[in-house]
Design an enzyme around this catalytic site. Sequence first.
Site, PDB file in Angstrom:
ATOM      1  N   SER A  43       5.343  -4.811   9.878  1.00  0.00           N
ATOM      2  CA  SER A  43       5.688  -4.007   8.703  1.00  0.00           C
ATOM      3  C   SER A  43       7.104  -3.448   8.747  1.00  0.00           C
ATOM      4  CB  SER A  43       4.703  -2.842   8.569  1.00  0.00           C
ATOM      5  OG  SER A  43       4.847  -1.921   9.628  1.00  0.00           O
ATOM      6  N   THR A 160       4.952   0.822   7.381  1.00  0.00           N
ATOM      7  CA  THR A 160       6.312   1.378   7.361  1.00  0.00           C
ATOM      8  C   THR A 160       6.373   2.278   8.570  1.00  0.00           C
ATOM      9  OG1 THR A 160       6.441   1.450   4.950  1.00  0.00           O
ATOM     10  CG2 THR A 160       7.787   3.054   6.104  1.00  0.00           C
ATOM     11  N   THR A 178      11.187  -0.200   6.793  1.00  0.00           N
ATOM     12  CA  THR A 178      10.039  -1.028   6.407  1.00  0.00           C
ATOM     13  C   THR A 178      10.465  -2.396   5.917  1.00  0.00           C
ATOM     14  OG1 THR A 178       8.029  -1.027   5.031  1.00  0.00           O
ATOM     15  CG2 THR A 178      10.032  -0.250   3.986  1.00  0.00           C
ATOM     16  N   ARG A 188      11.688  -6.382  -5.072  1.00  0.00           N
ATOM     17  CA  ARG A 188      10.887  -5.141  -5.195  1.00  0.00           C
ATOM     18  C   ARG A 188      11.378  -4.133  -4.150  1.00  0.00           C
ATOM     19  NH1 ARG A 188       7.645  -2.012  -1.446  1.00  0.00           N
ATOM     20  NH2 ARG A 188       6.184  -0.779  -2.664  1.00  0.00           N
ATOM     21  N   THR A 211       4.250   6.768   4.085  1.00  0.00           N
ATOM     22  CA  THR A 211       3.912   5.347   4.195  1.00  0.00           C
ATOM     23  C   THR A 211       2.818   5.087   3.167  1.00  0.00           C
ATOM     24  OG1 THR A 211       2.264   5.822   5.889  1.00  0.00           O
ATOM     25  CG2 THR A 211       4.445   5.227   6.671  1.00  0.00           C
ATOM     26  N   GLY A 212       2.543   3.814   2.949  1.00  0.00           N
ATOM     27  CA  GLY A 212       1.521   3.466   1.962  1.00  0.00           C
ATOM     28  C   GLY A 212       2.172   2.893   0.714  1.00  0.00           C
TER      29      GLY A 212
HETATM   30  N1  ASP Z   1       5.763   2.466   1.728  1.00  0.00           N
HETATM   31  C1  ASP Z   1       6.084   1.073   1.899  1.00  0.00           C
HETATM   32  C2  ASP Z   1       6.550   0.524   0.600  1.00  0.00           C
HETATM   33  O1  ASP Z   1       5.965   0.820  -0.433  1.00  0.00           O
HETATM   34  C3  ASP Z   1       5.008   0.205   2.413  1.00  0.00           C
HETATM   35  C4  ASP Z   1       3.929   0.804   3.272  1.00  0.00           C
HETATM   36  O2  ASP Z   1       4.132   1.803   3.929  1.00  0.00           O
HETATM   37  O3  ASP Z   1       2.821   0.261   3.285  1.00  0.00           O
HETATM   38  O4  ASP Z   1       7.455  -0.274   0.611  1.00  0.00           O
END
Ligand code: ASP
Length: 302
Positions: A43, A160, A178, A188, A211-212
Amino acid sequence: MVASGNGAVGLPTGMRVLRRGGSALDAVVAATKIVEDNLSDHSVGTGGLPNVLGEVELDASLMDGRSRHAGAVCALTGYRYPIDVARLVMQRLPHVLMAGDGAARFARECGCEERELLTPAARELWRKRLRAFGETPESISRKRSLARTVWRTIGAERGTVNVLALDRRGDVASAVSTSGWAYKYPGRVGDSPIIGAGNYCDSRYGAAACTGFGELAIRAGTARTAVDLLAGGATPADAARTAIARANGLEGRHVTRLNIVVLAPDGTYAGATTFRGVRYAVMTATMRRPRLSARAVVRAKL
Ligand code: ASP
């Protein structure tokens, strides 16, 4: 230091910087680089999962809580340490956020180390995912429309790294790095390089990072929300919960997961999440290794 769970591998290195009397900013960069080099972390950095066309596009940012200067890069390809490039943006340009080709051009100008980011293991995961969609690398590269395929990647593994630090002077700093949404639409950009969304800090009040699903943190301004709540007198635990609850309150939440870590200048900290099972890492100066803890699970909507 406080980090997302996958940041634990970097905390001993960051803590060495702090123990020597180094700055929070130096500590978060040092810790983040360890994660960017971690090939088994799909990630972040080298080994990160690519976009739907198989190219690894990296996002990273850092913020200095003392000056509230910040630097960030997004959709950067081909560089080993995006967090270093973000720091150079902060130090050498009158800008905060550099994207794509321009970010790569600037990295080259600064002499940053280039790197093939797509590892064989990450390429195999991408191919496998394409197979599940009835596609191959060749067929996807010929497609005029990628949107339908990208909608099908919502459930893919993602991640991330967040790293927050508090130094001897009482300053905080925050770093986020990330490879973003796995198999995303090319170009994106998530919350990680967006100051206020996935990353924010201010030495007067504290630091926060997410994160997320970055789409949520961008729409809710989640990291800045948490630091504003600290400024209003909330504890890190309350700030983390409320910031997640506000993101939970957004409409059209086909993207659902969001996690936050928060660190206050008095050394108190917290982690919160929308889903059970997401841990975060903490390491203080007296600890020999980081400790992983459960985050508070927040279902409330505000
Ligand atoms: N926050 C990150 C993003 O949206 C991805 C992740 O943490 O899952 O790029």
